[in-house]
Design a protein around this motif. Structure first.
Motif, short mmCIF file in Angstrom:
data_model
loop_
_atom_site.label_atom_id
_atom_site.label_comp_id
_atom_site.label_asym_id
_atom_site.label_seq_id
_atom_site.Cartn_x
_atom_site.Cartn_y
_atom_site.Cartn_z
N UNK A 1 0.83 -1.21 0.00
CA UNK A 1 0.00 0.00 0.00
C UNK A 1 0.86 1.26 0.00
N UNK A 2 1.92 1.26 0.79
CA UNK A 2 2.84 2.40 0.78
C UNK A 2 3.44 2.59 -0.61
N UNK A 3 3.86 1.50 -1.21
CA UNK A 3 4.46 1.55 -2.55
C UNK A 3 3.48 2.15 -3.55
N UNK A 4 2.23 1.75 -3.49
CA UNK A 4 1.25 2.30 -4.41
C UNK A 4 0.95 3.77 -4.11
N UNK A 5 0.74 4.09 -2.82
CA UNK A 5 0.37 5.46 -2.45
C UNK A 5 1.49 6.45 -2.70
N UNK A 6 2.74 5.99 -2.66
CA UNK A 6 3.89 6.86 -2.89
C UNK A 6 4.34 6.82 -4.36
N UNK A 7 3.49 6.32 -5.22
CA UNK A 7 3.77 6.37 -6.65
C UNK A 7 4.85 5.43 -7.13
N UNK A 8 4.92 4.23 -6.52
CA UNK A 8 5.90 3.25 -6.98
C UNK A 8 7.24 3.36 -6.30
N UNK A 9 7.29 3.96 -5.13
CA UNK A 9 8.53 4.01 -4.35
C UNK A 9 8.20 3.75 -2.88
N UNK A 10 9.24 3.69 -2.06
CA UNK A 10 9.07 3.51 -0.62
C UNK A 10 9.86 4.58 0.12
N UNK A 11 9.53 4.84 1.39
CA UNK A 11 10.30 5.84 2.14
C UNK A 11 11.71 5.34 2.43
N UNK A 12 12.54 6.24 2.97
CA UNK A 12 13.92 5.86 3.30
C UNK A 12 13.97 4.84 4.43
N UNK A 13 13.00 4.91 5.34
CA UNK A 13 13.00 4.00 6.48
C UNK A 13 11.58 3.65 6.88
N UNK A 14 11.42 2.42 7.36
CA UNK A 14 10.15 1.95 7.91
C UNK A 14 10.37 1.65 9.39
#
Length: 373
Positions: free
Chosen positions: A208-221
């Motif tokens: 869901x994060x990957x989709x909501x962030x436009x195909x990327x992920x944050x620097x840290x989870x």
């Protein structure tokens, strides 16, 4: 139908078992199962926009491709807390905790296998979630909880029609009681620790994060860690997305524990690959973060390895920090239970580990425990 590749395997000794056997752990080492499963290729975030607005939109990445008992779980909001920190509101799930992501997978699997009954053990949230989805599936369910579990959580378990068994002796004794019941014929052990289908449910948090962030992920989870089911699900999703060529860089995993019960943090910073041998004379200290107060998580080696492989670290928070983080989030409009605020308690302190963009999960609603004193 079950997906084609549905074989349990033991990551320690390679033992394999058919899913239909209802074998809840490796018969050789008694450790948790992993799952032989490879997600489909060729799916990008733009292909998902017309799909159902629940975690089942990611069916191509899941070992079960649909659920007849869905309660609409998943697709929780992502909202900013600061310029660099965002919160994912997983307490807005049907049973008010992130555990719905994995519980729907377990209950759907159980529905297809048709056991005589379902057994689960929990400090509360996983038990309420399994009870709800078993009610939806029409499956008889027994939930084992430690004595002293929040009355609001036990009330919710009973409301869903599950049989509740309160076990003296804490979390470890509760798990042992449930596992003894799971060894009986015809029982499906809906274990959020031992059954890998649960991890494949929690990994949708990262999809869901990957989709909501436009195909990327944050620097840290940042992820709270007791038994490690959200962290291992996150690590699984990151590995899959990278293998599928859908992300280029992998986020660091910031694993958060309460100072009072932090066996994994201690092992990590000592540079060891596993927990030391159990000391029966040492009882875990009490903590407000009851949901992550796990003295001996069965997947400890996997958790430690996943954090190290990501370039991340373990952070611990004191009880006063948990209280203050809960009050701070409430003042911002988020009413979150004490376990669910642990990551915000760690991240708001800053430090070199918390650099770049970070997402914290708000895992359970404050209605489940109330405000800390």
């Amino acid at each position: 139908m079950l997906a084609d590749m549905t074989i349990y395997y033991c990551p320690v000794d390679g033992t394999r078992s058919a899913i239909t056997a209802l074998t809840w752990c490796c018969p050789v080492c008694r450790g948790p199962w992993d799952l032989e499963f490879t997600p489909a290729r060729g799916i990008g975030p733009n292909a998902l926009t017309a799909r159902i607005d629940s975690l089942w939109r990611y069916k191509d990445f899941l070992p079960l491709d649909s659920s007849a008992i869905s309660l609409g779980e998943g697709r929780t909001p992502l909202v900013p807390l600061t310029d660099t920190v965002s919160a994912k509101l997983d307490y807005l799930m049907p049973t008010l905790s992130f555990k719905d992501r994995g519980a729907v997978m377990l209950a759907e699997l159980a529905r297809r296998l048709g056991p005589d009954r379902v057994v689960a053990d929990s400090t509360g949230n996983a038990g309420t979630s399994v009870a709800a989805y078993c009610a939806r599936a029409g499956l008889p369910c027994t939930v084992y909880v430690p004595e002293g579990t929040s009355a609001k959580k036990t009330e919710q378990i009973r409301a869903h029609g599950a049989r509740l068994v309160a076990v003296p002796g804490g979390r470890e004794a509760t798990a042992l009681a449930a596992r003894a019941a799971a060894d009986e014929p015809g029982v499906f052990y809906a274990s959020h620790v031992f059954n890998p289908y649960f991890l494949h449910g929690t990994k949708t948090y990262v999809y869901e994060l990957w989709e909501d962030l436009g195909g990327r992920l944050p620097d840290a989870l940042a992820v709270p860690v007791g038994n490690g089911t959200l962290l291992l699900g996150a690590a699984l999703a990151v590995a899959e997305l990278h293998a599928l060529g859908l992300i280029e860089t992998r986020p660091r995993l910031l694993a958060v524990q309460a100072e009072a019960v932090s066996p994994l943090a201690t092992a990590f910073h000592a540079g060891t690959d596993d927990l030391p041998p159990a000391d029966a004379a040492t009882a875990p200290a009490p903590t407000l973060a009851e949901g992550i107060a796990i003295p001996r998580p069965p997947r400890a080696r996997q958790i430690l390895a996943a954090v190290r492989a990501s370039g991340g670290t373990f952070l611990t928070v004191p009880e006063d920090g948990i209280r203050e983080a809960q009050r701070d989030l409430a003042a911002r409009g988020f009413y979150v239970e004490t376990t669910g605020v642990a990551c915000w308690a760690a991240v708001r302190e800053g430090g070199e580990a918390v650099r770049g963009s970070v997402v914290v999960p708000l895992c359970g609603a404050g209605l489940k425990t109330g405000m800390a004193g």
